[in-house]
Structures are given as structure tokens and as C-alpha cells.
Design a protein around this motif. Structure first.
Motif, PDB file in Angstrom:
ATOM      1  N   VAL A  34      11.287 -31.826  -4.952  1.00  0.00           N
ATOM      2  CA  VAL A  34       9.870 -31.980  -5.301  1.00  0.00           C
ATOM      3  C   VAL A  34       9.139 -30.789  -4.697  1.00  0.00           C
ATOM      4  CG1 VAL A  34       7.818 -33.429  -5.062  1.00  0.00           C
ATOM      5  CG2 VAL A  34      10.081 -34.498  -5.172  1.00  0.00           C
ATOM      6  N   ASN A  56      15.497 -34.236 -12.998  1.00  0.00           N
ATOM      7  CA  ASN A  56      14.876 -35.188 -12.062  1.00  0.00           C
ATOM      8  C   ASN A  56      13.958 -34.523 -11.038  1.00  0.00           C
ATOM      9  OD1 ASN A  56      16.232 -37.360 -13.229  1.00  0.00           O
ATOM     10  ND2 ASN A  56      18.095 -36.803 -12.074  1.00  0.00           N
ATOM     11  N   LYS A  58      10.603 -32.422  -9.597  1.00  0.00           N
ATOM     12  CA  LYS A  58       9.160 -32.619  -9.853  1.00  0.00           C
ATOM     13  C   LYS A  58       8.380 -31.423  -9.342  1.00  0.00           C
ATOM     14  CE  LYS A  58       8.396 -36.725 -11.645  1.00  0.00           C
ATOM     15  NZ  LYS A  58       7.847 -36.765 -13.002  1.00  0.00           N
ATOM     16  N   GLU A  76       7.458 -33.299 -18.606  1.00  0.00           N
ATOM     17  CA  GLU A  76       7.320 -34.551 -17.835  1.00  0.00           C
ATOM     18  C   GLU A  76       7.487 -34.356 -16.339  1.00  0.00           C
ATOM     19  OE1 GLU A  76      10.215 -37.145 -19.378  1.00  0.00           O
ATOM     20  OE2 GLU A  76       8.973 -37.788 -21.074  1.00  0.00           O
ATOM     21  N   ARG A  77       8.088 -33.239 -15.962  1.00  0.00           N
ATOM     22  CA  ARG A  77       8.334 -33.028 -14.531  1.00  0.00           C
ATOM     23  C   ARG A  77       7.089 -32.522 -13.796  1.00  0.00           C
ATOM     24  NH1 ARG A  77      12.999 -28.806 -15.089  1.00  0.00           N
ATOM     25  NH2 ARG A  77      11.420 -28.042 -16.517  1.00  0.00           N
TER      26      ARG A  77
END
Ligand SMILES: C[S@@+](CC[C@H](N)C(=O)[O-])C[C@H]1O[C@@H](n2cnc3c(N)ncnc32)[C@H](O)[C@@H]1O
Length: 310
Positions: A34, A56, A58, A76-77
């Protein structure tokens, strides 16, 4: 929907990222990590992070300028936060991220902001004395020139513009504003022309830099963001900060070294509970190579410093 190439073309006319490879390499992006980009702008650096992230991963992208939103990719990330990075921890938490694997900040203004005459950032155009990155904010450059005392103006031109005759400049502004409130860039240029020293373009650039730093409280926002780094970074997570003038660079350098803004403090002399949680990765700042400076003159003054949460 725009295709990838048109998005890239569009964003590079908005802003060309500096020290791109150096900053992305410094973050050591993990595919499932992230990351926070504090200064999304044209999204150039963000794209570099996204290219290294897996499905996956972010990216939380901050920008206080509403114009930056047009560059946010349909991905979407990505979570876009249209706010000041001085609230880094708060907005990370609000979006469900207690800690991140990396934080990037590429400070100052984008080429887009400079190129839009009505934003008031550039000496090249006439326009309103605005200079707000966040248009929701009240104080603009015209208000500051109207309300600040001579002493306050003197200090801000001295500190943020390093203008040698800042006292004379402040006096001239205060005398002249009594006749006519200062609202346009052309008007400001005209009234200060009798006190300009040295190269007029350089002098004006320093005046504009000082006003811009004050309007956007750039030093205050940077300090608050730096102070949150130990709390928001996971152990092993990295912060990569790109600065464009010596005042910013000094803050970053001192904070990375001492964990405070006190330049005197020696980390090794501090009690255990006050020890710095950041380890410096770049003893000397990374600067742009010659070929980058030739291609993008803005990179000439850029300095990248990197630290790791320990
Ligand atoms: C130099 S540009 C960043 C360019 C970006 N790295 C890119 O590759 O396109 C700086 C951006 O950060 C934003 N910015 C500056 N200070 C900010 C702050 N305190 N909080 C949020 N955004 C800020 C500006 O509005 C501007 O869009």
C-alpha cells in the motif's frame, strides 16, 4: 473511456515527473503493498508505482488541487484523496489503511498550475494574484499583500524568497497599496519595479516563490506530514521526498537525521524513547542527471531524500 496512450500524453502535458526512476526505485515497491503519493499532480510518479503493484496493491493519491482529479486513472487500486497531505494519517485511516509500505512526495507546484495564467503562479502572465493550490482556501496572494504588516511582509520575503532588499520591498508594497489595492500580477510588477535588484526575472521569481509558499503554508504542511511518517510507515517502509528549494530540503534532511526539526539535536545523545524511527538511506540527496536537466529544466533544483522506517 480514454486509452492508455492518450492518458499518458494528456498527463505529460500536465506535468513531467522529475527523478522518476530514482524515486520509484527508492520506494522498493512490493506488488501487494500500500503506497501513498502525497502529490498526485499529473499522476506520473503514481503511474510508476502502479506499474510495479500487482492486482492486490493499493495507491492512495493525495492532491489538494481539484484540477488533479482529471488525471486519476480508472483503476480499482487507486483511491484519490482531494485534500492536503498535512492530514496524511487521518485520510489513510478514513480509507482503512492504518499503515503503508511507502510514502512519496514531490513538492511544490505542477507545470499545469504554472501554465494556467488565471491561477496566478507564474510571472509570465497577467492574472489575479491568487496562487492557491486549493481553491477552497480563503487566503490568496492578494489578501496577504493587503493584510500583512510591513514587518510580516519583510520577514516572508526574507525567509521564503531570500530577497536581499526584502525590507525595502515590503515598505514599497505597503506605501503603494494605500493608493490602490493589489489585485493583479501586472499591478504588482509595476509597483515593485523601482526596487527590483539584479536580474528582474530572477527577482520576480523569488517574490512569487515567497508569496506562494506563504499562501499555501507549504513549510507548515511539509512539517506536519514529515512528523506523521514514523506512525504511518510499516517497519521497512520507505519515504521518498523530492524538494525544490533549500528551505524544504533542510527540513527533510534534519527530520530524517534527527526525528525533529532541531538542527542541533544529535540522535545518539537522545534518550531511548526519543530515538529516531527513521534511518537515512541517502546520505547525500539524489539529484537529476545532466540528460534529465537538459530535457526538463525543472529538475535542475530537485533533490530526492529517502528514509526507511526502522
Ligand atoms: C510537483 S507536482 C507533483 C507532480 C507529480 N509527481 C507527477 O508526477 O505528475 C505537486 C502537486 O502536489 C500538489 N500539492 C502540493 N502541496 C500539497 C499539499 N500540501 N497537499 C496536497 N497536495 C499538494 C500540487 O497541487 C501539485 O499538483
Amino acid at each position: 473511456m480514454q486509452d492508455k496512450d492518450s492518458v499518458i500524453q494528456h498527463s505529460s502535458s500536465y506535468h513531467v515527473p522529475v527523478l522518476f526512476d530514482e524515486a520509484i526505485d527508492a520506494l522498493q515497491v512490493k506488488p501487494d503493498g500500500v503506497y501513498a503519493d502525497c502529490t498526485f499532480g499529473g499522476g506520473g510518479h503514481s503511474r510508476g508505482i502502479l506499474d510495479k503493484l500487482g492486482p492486490n496493491g493499493k495507491l492512495i493519491a493525495f492532491d489538494q488541487d481539484a484540477d488533479a482529479r482529471q488525471n486519476v486513472p480508472a483503476d480499482e487500486r487507486v483511491v484519490f484523496v482531494p485534500n492536503n497531505f498535512r492530514h496524511l494519517q487521518r485520510f489513510l485511516r478514513l480509507n482503512g489503511f492504518a499503515k503503508v509500505d511507502g510514502v512519496l512526495a514531490d513538492l511544490g507546484v505542477s507545470s499545469h498550475q504554472f501554465d494556467e495564467g488565471e491561477r496566478g503562479f507564474s510571472t509570465r502572465f497577467d492574472g489575479p494574484l491568487d496562487m492557491r493550490m486549493d481553491k477552497r482556501q480563503e487566503n490568496n496572494a492578494s489578501e496577504i499583500l493587503k493584510k500583512y504588516t510591513e514587518q510580516q511582509l519583510h520577514k516572508l520575503f526574507e525567509q521564503y524568497g531570500e530577497i536581499t532588499n526584502s525590507k525595502t520591498l515590503a515598505k514599497q508594497i505597503v506605501q503603494q497599496r494605500n493608493h490602490n489595492p493589489l489585485q493583479t500580477i501586472a499591478h504588482l510588477k509595476a509597483i515593485i519595479s523601482p526596487v527590483v535588484k539584479g536580474n528582474p526575472n530572477k527577482y520576480l521569481a523569488q517574490v512569487f516563490q515567497a508569496l506562494r509558499i506563504e499562501v499555501n503554508d507549504e513549510m507548515g504542511a511539509l512539517k506536519e506530514m514529515l512528523e506523521q511518517l514514523p506512525a504511518v510507515l510499516k517497519v521497512g517502509g520507505r519515504a521518498a521526498i523530492i524538494t525544490f528549494h533549500s528551505l524544504e530540503d533542510r527540513l527533510v534532511k534534519t527530520f530524517f537525521r534527527n526525528g525533529t526539526f532541531d538542527e542541533q539535536e544529535e540522535n545518539s545523545l537522545l534518550p531511548e524513547d526519543k530515538k529516531n524511527d527513521l534511518k537515512i538511506i541517502t546520505k547525500k540527496p539524489i539529484i537529476a542527471e545532466e540528460h534529465e536537466v537538459r530535457r526538463n529544466p525543472r529538475s535542475r533544483s530537485a533533490k530526492l531524500r529517502v528514509a526507511e522506517r526502522v
